[in-house]
Structures are given as structure tokens and as C-alpha cells.
Design an enzyme around this catalytic site. Structure first.
Site: not given
Ligand code: TRP
Length: 329
Positions: A195, A198, A112
């Protein structure tokens, strides 16, 4: 007594079939055999500064969707993290016993920090201790999480063990990971990828209508068809058969499997079948989502009752914690 289970749900947008057959279904199964509590982790979402007008909206959507999928608030209270302020007090205490070295080694933090270099804030840094507080305030034994949460769970166990050691008590159980991925059916993508996700943009959402679902399925990637009898299926075709496994009957699966084996399969028919059967899975859930979304009062009531239950459990823990640390109860 049933074992205590707690899990947090990131409000990251609409649920798709991959979520449904993964986390959501396992939560629904767990609520029958464990003492479960679920919550929507809206505080955690602040690490990326969402817009104020989106905060309540995304919590409400995810609440409606989980309820529509079958979370039963009588069995498993569901609450919104920011409604239970007790968590913050425990978060503070846990932060006092957590070292910047170990927080800095958490890979999700490092990732992050790389992604948002101009906003490497202290909340992001202490994400694992907030998560530990979420869990430990209920003295949960098991936490259903994905593999990506391994390090955060390791930190939660460290927080529990360290608190116990510092104060010479056996107060917090060390929460175990409960991997739902292990039993869960992995839903493939419609683009030939392994898979549904999103970020991959290959999803069927639980709010999709029949037409949208059918269109997405009909566009799914295929190949030139089987070249010889009883041949192995390439991945893109195996993926389509996985959808049959997920949504269709065994007979339907066997029917198309035979057609594959004798080389008479028509992908158009296969896709039509998949579309029909997926619509049958999604439609009742979609209708329930719409019902909940149209009933803000009911959603609020469920969230408020969930928060009351959570607060009860958390404040019992905190009373003990305060007294263990040396504060007034
Ligand atoms: N970190 C979890 C995720 O990214 C969400 C979460 C927050 C959580 N607090 C939790 C999960 C407590 C389990 C228990 O998916």
C-alpha cells in the site's frame, strides 16, 4: 432529489497517488450523482496542537489539491470547517446526550491517548461528537469514509437516533457509511509493500515533478525475473503491473504481461513505461495545483462561497434543533 452526502477531509499534508485513486476519485464521481458537500476538518486537527502558522497553510494546500483533482465547487461546495461556527452549537447539544463510557470505548481515542499520554484532552475525547455535528448539521444520508472511521460513524448514528428518541421526533437521518475503499483501486507502494502511504515513505505525490516521479519509479523493488513461462507473479511484480492497470492503456498492460509470460520482460523498460504513464496522470494535476496555489484570492473565494452554502444548510438545521430542545428559534 439527490441524496445528501457530506465528508470531512483531514488536512494531513500533501496528497499522493494512493489518496487520488482512493478517496479523491470517489468524491469526484460522487459529486455528479449526489448532493455533496466537502469540508476540511481543521478543528479536528487541533487535537494534536499544530502550529498557528501551519493551520491556514495546510487547509489551503489541501483545498488547492482537491480542486486540482476535479472537485467542482458548483456541484459540491467545499468549505473549511472553522468557517462555519454553527457546527459548534450542535456539537454542544450532541455532547449533552453522549456518555463518557461510550466515548472512552472508541479505539481511535484509546490509540491517540496512548500516543500522546501527556495530552489526553477533552477535544480528543469528544472527536466523535464533533464529527457527528459535521454530518448531522447537514442532515446527510451518506458519508464516504474509510474503514477506520467505522466507530466514529457508529457514534454519529447513535447521536442522531438518541436525539430523535429523547425528543420524540424523526429529525436526524442516521447517516450511512459509504465505503469508497470497496471500489477504489488500491495503489501499492514502490518499495514492494502492498500500500502507498505517507507513513510508509513510499509515495508519489501529486506535486512531484516528472524527474522526481521517474526517479522514484526507477528505484522500485523488483526480483530476478520470471524463472519459467506463464508463472505467477510475486507481489513486488504484481505491484508494478497494478501501476500499469492504473495509469496505462490495456494494450500496454497486455504487452508487458506477454513479456512476463514468455520470460522476455525487462524491468527497466517496464519501469520506464510506468514512469511515463504516471507522469502523464500527475502532470496536469500538478499544474492545476500550482495555478490554485498561485491564486490565493480564488481559493479564498471558493472557500468563502462554500462556507456560505454550508452555513445556510447548518443554520436551517439548528433553528429546528433549538426549537425542538426548547430554546427560542
Ligand atoms: N474523522 C475523519 C478522518 O479522520 C475526518 C472527518 C471529520 C470526517 N469530520 C468528518 C469524515 C465528517 C466524514 C464526515 O478521516
Amino acid at each position: 432529489m439527490k441524496e445528501k452526502v457530506v465528508s470531512g477531509i483531514r488536512p494531513t499534508g500533501f496528497l499522493h497517488l494512493g489518496n487520488y485513486f482512493g478517496a479523491v476519485k470517489s468524491f469526484i464521481e460522487m459529486q455528479n450523482s449526489y448532493d455533496c458537500m466537502f469540508f476540511i476538518a481543521d478543528w479536528h486537527s487541533l487535537t494534536t496542537r499544530p502550529k498557528p502558522e501551519d493551520i491556514q497553510k495546510s487547509a489551503r494546500v489541501i483545498l488547492a489539491e482537491y480542486l486540482a483533482c476535479g472537485i467542482d465547487p458548483d456541484k459540491a461546495p467545499i468549505y473549511i470547517q472553522s468557517d462555519v461556527k454553527e457546527t459548534l452549537e450542535l456539537y454542544l447539544y450532541l455532547n449533552m446526550n453522549t456518555y463518557i463510557g461510550e466515548l472512552g470505548r472508541v479505539t481511535t481515542f484509546k490509540e491517540k491517548a496512548r500516543k500522546q499520554p501527556d495530552n489526553v484532552n477533552a477535544g480528543l475525547f469528544t472527536y466523535p461528537t464533533l464529527m457527528a455535528a459535521d454530518i448531522l448539521q447537514h442532515r446527510a444520508k451518506k458519508v464516504p469514509v474509510g474503514k477506520d472511521q467505522e466507530q466514529n460513524m457508529e457514534m454519529a448514528r447513535k447521536c442522531a437516533a438518541r436525539f430523535n428518541r429523547i425528543y420524540g421526533v424523526e429529525f436526524f437521518p442516521e447517516p450511512e457509511n459509504f465505503y469508497f475503499n470497496a471500489q477504489a483501486l488500491k495503489v501499492p507502494g514502490l518499495d514492494g509493500s502492498g500500500k502507498m502511504g505517507k507513513s510508509e515513505g513510499n509515495c508519489i505525490y501529486l506535486h512531484d515533478d516528472d524527474k522526481t516521479i521517474t526517479k522514484k519509479v526507477m528505484k522500485a523493488v523488483t526480483d530476478n525475473g520470471p524463472q519459467s513461462a506463464n508463472s505467477e507473479k510475486p507481489e513486488v511484480i504484481e505491484n508494478l503491473f497494478t501501476f500499469l492497470k492504473i495509469a496505462s492503456t490495456q494494450d500496454t498492460y497486455d504487452y508487458f504481461n506477454e513479456k512476463w509470460n514468455d520470460c522476455s520482460i525487462r524491468y527497466g523498460d517496464l519501469k520506464k513505461q510506468i514512469a511515463t504513464d504516471l507522469c502523464a496522470v500527475v502532470a496536469p494535476i500538478r499544474e492545476k495545483i500550482q495555478e490554485y496555489m498561485g491564486n490565493a484570492e480564488l481559493l479564498d473565494k471558493i472557500a468563502r462561497e462554500g462556507a456560505d452554502r454550508a452555513r445556510e444548510s447548518a443554520s436551517a438545521t439548528l433553528q429546528e434543533v433549538r426549537s425542538i430542545i426548547g430554546f427560542r428559534k
